[in-house]
Write a protein that holds these residues in place. Structure first.
Motif, PDB file in Angstrom:
ATOM      1  N   SER A 280      28.950 -59.924  19.238  1.00  0.00           N
ATOM      2  CA  SER A 280      28.605 -61.298  19.718  1.00  0.00           C
ATOM      3  C   SER A 280      28.277 -61.532  21.144  1.00  0.00           C
ATOM      4  CB  SER A 280      29.625 -62.324  19.326  1.00  0.00           C
ATOM      5  OG  SER A 280      31.051 -61.924  20.274  1.00  0.00           O
ATOM      6  N   LEU A 281      28.658 -60.494  21.990  1.00  0.00           N
ATOM      7  CA  LEU A 281      28.276 -60.273  23.366  1.00  0.00           C
ATOM      8  C   LEU A 281      27.777 -59.145  23.918  1.00  0.00           C
ATOM      9  CD1 LEU A 281      31.529 -61.847  24.795  1.00  0.00           C
ATOM     10  CD2 LEU A 281      29.492 -62.946  24.815  1.00  0.00           C
ATOM     11  N   ILE A 282      27.000 -59.041  24.928  1.00  0.00           N
ATOM     12  CA  ILE A 282      26.348 -57.710  25.203  1.00  0.00           C
ATOM     13  C   ILE A 282      26.628 -57.756  26.796  1.00  0.00           C
ATOM     14  CG2 ILE A 282      24.230 -56.470  25.482  1.00  0.00           C
ATOM     15  CD1 ILE A 282      23.083 -58.662  23.505  1.00  0.00           C
ATOM     16  N   ALA A 283      27.106 -56.657  27.462  1.00  0.00           N
ATOM     17  CA  ALA A 283      27.250 -56.263  28.848  1.00  0.00           C
ATOM     18  C   ALA A 283      26.150 -55.466  29.066  1.00  0.00           C
ATOM     19  CB  ALA A 283      28.825 -55.922  29.020  1.00  0.00           C
ATOM     20  N   THR A 284      25.583 -55.562  30.178  1.00  0.00           N
ATOM     21  CA  THR A 284      24.641 -54.737  30.885  1.00  0.00           C
ATOM     22  C   THR A 284      24.763 -54.704  32.517  1.00  0.00           C
ATOM     23  OG1 THR A 284      23.075 -56.701  31.554  1.00  0.00           O
ATOM     24  CG2 THR A 284      22.840 -55.725  29.335  1.00  0.00           C
ATOM     25  N   ALA A 285      24.700 -53.477  33.044  1.00  0.00           N
ATOM     26  CA  ALA A 285      24.657 -53.194  34.254  1.00  0.00           C
ATOM     27  C   ALA A 285      23.235 -52.465  34.939  1.00  0.00           C
ATOM     28  CB  ALA A 285      25.644 -52.142  34.459  1.00  0.00           C
ATOM     29  N   ASP A 286      22.844 -52.845  36.090  1.00  0.00           N
ATOM     30  CA  ASP A 286      21.512 -52.453  36.418  1.00  0.00           C
ATOM     31  C   ASP A 286      21.855 -51.548  37.959  1.00  0.00           C
ATOM     32  OD1 ASP A 286      22.168 -54.084  38.795  1.00  0.00           O
ATOM     33  OD2 ASP A 286      20.599 -55.694  38.285  1.00  0.00           O
ATOM     34  N   GLN A 287      20.903 -51.079  38.289  1.00  0.00           N
ATOM     35  CA  GLN A 287      21.143 -49.961  39.503  1.00  0.00           C
ATOM     36  C   GLN A 287      21.617 -50.662  40.791  1.00  0.00           C
ATOM     37  OE1 GLN A 287      17.041 -48.005  39.565  1.00  0.00           O
ATOM     38  NE2 GLN A 287      17.783 -46.698  38.096  1.00  0.00           N
ATOM     39  N   ALA A 288      21.682 -52.075  40.726  1.00  0.00           N
ATOM     40  CA  ALA A 288      22.035 -52.790  41.977  1.00  0.00           C
ATOM     41  C   ALA A 288      23.372 -53.065  41.837  1.00  0.00           C
ATOM     42  CB  ALA A 288      21.301 -54.230  41.995  1.00  0.00           C
ATOM     43  N   GLY A 289      24.106 -52.679  40.498  1.00  0.00           N
ATOM     44  CA  GLY A 289      25.497 -52.740  40.592  1.00  0.00           C
ATOM     45  C   GLY A 289      25.936 -54.198  40.100  1.00  0.00           C
ATOM     46  N   LYS A 290      24.933 -54.780  39.718  1.00  0.00           N
ATOM     47  CA  LYS A 290      25.142 -56.143  38.973  1.00  0.00           C
ATOM     48  C   LYS A 290      25.395 -56.109  37.581  1.00  0.00           C
ATOM     49  CE  LYS A 290      23.069 -59.781  40.613  1.00  0.00           C
ATOM     50  NZ  LYS A 290      22.632 -60.989  40.644  1.00  0.00           N
ATOM     51  N   ILE A 291      26.631 -56.839  36.889  1.00  0.00           N
ATOM     52  CA  ILE A 291      26.958 -56.773  35.569  1.00  0.00           C
ATOM     53  C   ILE A 291      26.714 -58.025  35.099  1.00  0.00           C
ATOM     54  CG2 ILE A 291      28.881 -56.387  33.900  1.00  0.00           C
ATOM     55  CD1 ILE A 291      28.290 -54.058  35.789  1.00  0.00           C
ATOM     56  N   ARG A 292      26.212 -58.036  33.735  1.00  0.00           N
ATOM     57  CA  ARG A 292      25.814 -59.415  33.197  1.00  0.00           C
ATOM     58  C   ARG A 292      26.313 -59.475  31.798  1.00  0.00           C
ATOM     59  NH1 ARG A 292      21.308 -57.753  35.987  1.00  0.00           N
ATOM     60  NH2 ARG A 292      20.299 -59.204  37.759  1.00  0.00           N
ATOM     61  N   LEU A 293      26.526 -60.577  31.446  1.00  0.00           N
ATOM     62  CA  LEU A 293      27.119 -60.868  29.961  1.00  0.00           C
ATOM     63  C   LEU A 293      26.026 -61.835  29.391  1.00  0.00           C
ATOM     64  CD1 LEU A 293      30.805 -61.335  30.417  1.00  0.00           C
ATOM     65  CD2 LEU A 293      29.800 -59.550  29.697  1.00  0.00           C
ATOM     66  N   TRP A 294      25.590 -61.602  28.193  1.00  0.00           N
ATOM     67  CA  TRP A 294      24.673 -62.433  27.330  1.00  0.00           C
ATOM     68  C   TRP A 294      25.250 -62.439  25.880  1.00  0.00           C
ATOM     69  CZ3 TRP A 294      19.918 -62.428  30.278  1.00  0.00           C
ATOM     70  CH2 TRP A 294      19.907 -61.335  31.226  1.00  0.00           C
ATOM     71  N   ASN A 295      24.752 -63.680  25.505  1.00  0.00           N
ATOM     72  CA  ASN A 295      24.821 -63.824  23.909  1.00  0.00           C
ATOM     73  C   ASN A 295      23.818 -63.319  23.098  1.00  0.00           C
ATOM     74  OD1 ASN A 295      23.063 -65.778  24.044  1.00  0.00           O
ATOM     75  ND2 ASN A 295      24.239 -67.518  24.182  1.00  0.00           N
TER      76      ASN A 295
END
Length: 695
Positions: A280-295
């Motif tokens: 139900s959740l997705i976590a992503t990380a980009d090269q700037a070091g920011k973590i995001r949570l998505w539905n």
């Protein structure tokens, strides 16, 4: 006779008691009546009898003369077949308390028979009328459908004629009229047109879109290759997260055949994508070091930075792992230290996701000898590492928050890559480095391969390099195996109930399996079916495409199985094409040269040229192949070794998804919309042609 004697006895007794009196009427007929009206009014039982039989008495008074008249006339018109009281008389006739005399009983039987006859006759007439009306309606609908199909054919032919004359606007309107009729006319949704007509209209509209100068550009989807991020959500639907070169993520629901875009990224890292256990959740990380949570709808829930995302640290490679309940997120961040960047350190942080915003549970910890992480059955984060002091290469398991030592596995693990720790539901076993391990005796079973536990924890799943997945007991004895992929398996995901398994492999396919029934579940996405089922041969009527090296050097000729020339391309190319393919429906011909893909229609008209490669690295030692999918919706470029090419075993390199009829209508409408809305000379029937087509 018995009842008559009984009646006479009752009359005699009542008469002797002076309750009844005898008499003779004017015609000389004897009668009996109560001695006084007060006897009737005061005799409660008699009143009850009278009330109970009053309806029958009234009915009998009307029935008797009607039955007598019918008996004397013997004509059907005197029967009671239309009388509403016939149903009641039928009950009386069939009851034990039948008070009908012989004539009345026969009268009722004849009336019932007549009513049944009339009912059957009326139904027959009604059915005949309905059949007549229905047949007329069907013929009327067929007539309307034929007239509409005739108009669609006329519009398509007009569009083709206008294309030949380079009258692009007129061709656009005519082809859109034909396509819109197929998609929106209700009668064609009820009585579908044949495939050949739909195909011809699609070809004409595609030709119009691709030949029109203002919109002559590739607008199909470039389908990214399958990554290593698959999951099964709580509904058992297969999810796929893919990254592209721009750093964006596309979240596909392969079971529903739809997708959403996860925007805002700056160079998404493949390792920095994770699904929660229930999907139900997705976590992503980009090269700037920011973590995001998505539905799953693609909506961003929250975002935050980790403290070890400084760009000065050079290479940044995060790994994200959800706890089993989805309320915690562990982040492992790899970075380099030292002026030459040769010393590697892994930093682990644990985040609480249960509040309004993510909260770090305690300061991050550095591990120079990190080997893996995982959440145990109690959702406690466990870290695997070798001896921090470098004194031994044994593997240590410790709780991240408390630092409590859980186990030490005696073996040289120094050269092992990092792994995910997967714990059984009872907490007695775990899987690490794709092998089974026991926590009670702290033994790592090097000879028992494992990738996950079954829901009960009493069995394990394992995989082989040949693409086979199996289930075994905890002692390693195999119970059954099945071929999951044509190549090496790269990732496996399980549903929450353990009944479904999804696998992805180096053959660029994803398969969904029902483990209970041991059956493959077909997924709508083309790439989720085995390659042998995706890319087959073309139809029998058009099955040969080859180059003709004469004065039209580089042109392509299309012939049927009898050798008859069906069409040839109008290209006078000086160099031969690298690869070519004909769609299974025979409507499109594609060819690949050094850097572009060309498309022709079935008349040989060149429709489109677009870039085949965008910054991809091409191996010049490979042979490039071009193929359509069986339903002509995908065009794939494959890379083949010389040996693989001879046996048709190639690896998909890049996919192009061709536009559907709806997408072609949208492009055509977007081009003519202003003309339809603002030109006063537009016919009223055309002015609203694109009203219900979204911009």
């Amino acid at each position: 006779p018995e009842k008559k004697d009984l009646v006479e006895e009752v009359i005699e007794r009542f008469t002797n008691a002076r309750l009844l009196v005898n008499g003779v009427d004017a015609d000389g007929n004897p009668y009996v009546e109560p001695a006084h009206d007060a006897l009737v009014r005061g005799w409660q039982k008699l009143l009850e009898w009278k009330q109970d039989d009053e309806e029958n008495l009234l009915l009998q008074r009307r029935l008797t003369p009607a039955a007598v008249e019918w008996n004397s006339q013997q004509q059907a018109k005197f029967l009671w077949h239309a009388n509403p009281r016939l149903d009641l008389l039928k009950k009386v006739l069939n009851s034990e308390n039948n008070w009908l005399n012989q004539v009345e009983a026969e009268f009722v039987r004849r009336s019932i028979a007549r009513k049944s006859f009339n009912t059957r006759r009326n139904w027959g007439v009604a059915i005949a009328v309905m059949l007549g009306l229905g047949t007329g309606l069907v013929f009327s609908l067929i007539g309307q459908r034929d007239a509409l199909i005739g108009q669609i054919k006329a519009d398509r032919q007009a569009a083709e004629a206008n294309l030949e004359l380079s009258q692009e606007l007129e061709a656009s309107l005519a082809s859109l009229r034909a396509a819109k009729s197929i998609k929106t006319e209700w009668i064609l949704q009820l009585l579908k047109p044949n495939y050949e007509l739909v195909n011809k209209v699609t070809v004409t509209l595609r030709t119009m879109v691709y030949k029109t100068r203002e919109i002559n550009q590739w607008n199909g989807k470039i389908v990214p290759k399958i990554g290593n991020n698959i999951s099964l959500n709580s509904k058992g639907e297969l999810m796929l997260a893919e990254t592209n070169k721009n750093g964006n993520i596309t979240l596909h629901n392969l079971s529903q055949n739809n997708y959403v875009q996860l925007e805002e990224h700056k160079g998404v890292i493949d390792s920095g994508i994770a699904f929660s256990r229930d999907g139900s959740l997705i976590a992503t990380a980009d090269q700037a070091g920011k973590i995001r949570l998505w539905n799953l709808e693609g909506n961003k829930i929250t975002e935050f930075f980790t403290e070890f995302s400084d760009k000065k640290l050079g290479r940044y490679s995060p790994t994200l792992v959800f706890s089993k309940d989805g309320k915690q997120l562990a982040i492992v961040e790899l970075y380099f230290t030292g002026s030459l960047g040769f010393r590697m350190i892994d930093t682990i942080s644990l985040w609480d996701l249960s509040g309004d915003k993510p909260r770090r549970k305690q300061p991050s910890q550095n591990f120079e000898s990190y080997k893996g992480i995982g959440f145990d059955a109690n959702n406690q984060l466990v870290v695997a590492h070798t001896d921090l002091g470098g004194r031994s290469s044994d593997l240590h398991l410790s709780e991240f928050l408390s630092g409590k030592k859980l186990a030490v596995f005696k073996r040289n693990f120094e050269g092992f890559e990092s792994t995910n720790l997967i714990f059984s539901s009872n907490g007695k076993q775990l899987i690490m480095f794709d092998r089974l391990a026991a926590l009670d005796n702290q033994y790592w079973h090097e000879n028992i391969p494992a990738i996950n536990f079954t829901p009960s924890g009493n069995q394990i799943f394992y995989k082989k390099d040949s693409g086979i997945i199996g289930i075994a007991n905890l002692d390693g004895r195999s119970l059954f195996e099945f071929k999951a992929q044509q190549g090496r398996i790269t990732q496996i995901a399980f549903s929450l109930n353990g009944e479904l398994l999804a696998s992805a492999g180096t053959d660029d396919t994803i398969h969904l399996w029902n483990l209970i029934e041991k059956q493959l579940i077909k997924v709508p996405d083309q790439r989720a079916i085995q390659k042998s089922n995706i890319f087959g041969t073309v139809s029998n009527s058009i099955n040969s495409v080859f180059k003709k090296e004469d004065h039209l050097f580089g042109s392509l000729y299309v012939r049927n199985s009898s050798g008859k020339l069906l069409f040839k391309t109008d290209s006078k190319k000086q160099n031969p094409y690298d690869a070519y393919s004909l769609s299974s429906d025979g409507t499109l011909l594609a060819a690949l040269d050094s850097d572009s893909v060309h498309l022709w229609d079935s008349s040989g008209r060149h429709l489109l040229k677009f870039k085949a490669y965008e910054n991809e690295s091409i191996d010049n030692n490979k042979i490039m192949e071009l193929k359509f999918s069986d339903d002509s919706s995908l065009l794939v470029i494959e890379q083949c070794d010389s040996i693989d090419y001879s046996i048709g075993d190639c690896t998909p390199f890049k996919y192009f998804q061709l536009e559907t009829l709806d997408e072609l209508i949208l492009r055509g409408c977007n081009w003519v919309r202003d003309y339809l809305e603002n030109n006063p000379n537009v016919e009223e029937s055309d002015r609203h042609l694109c009203d219900n087509v979204n911009k």
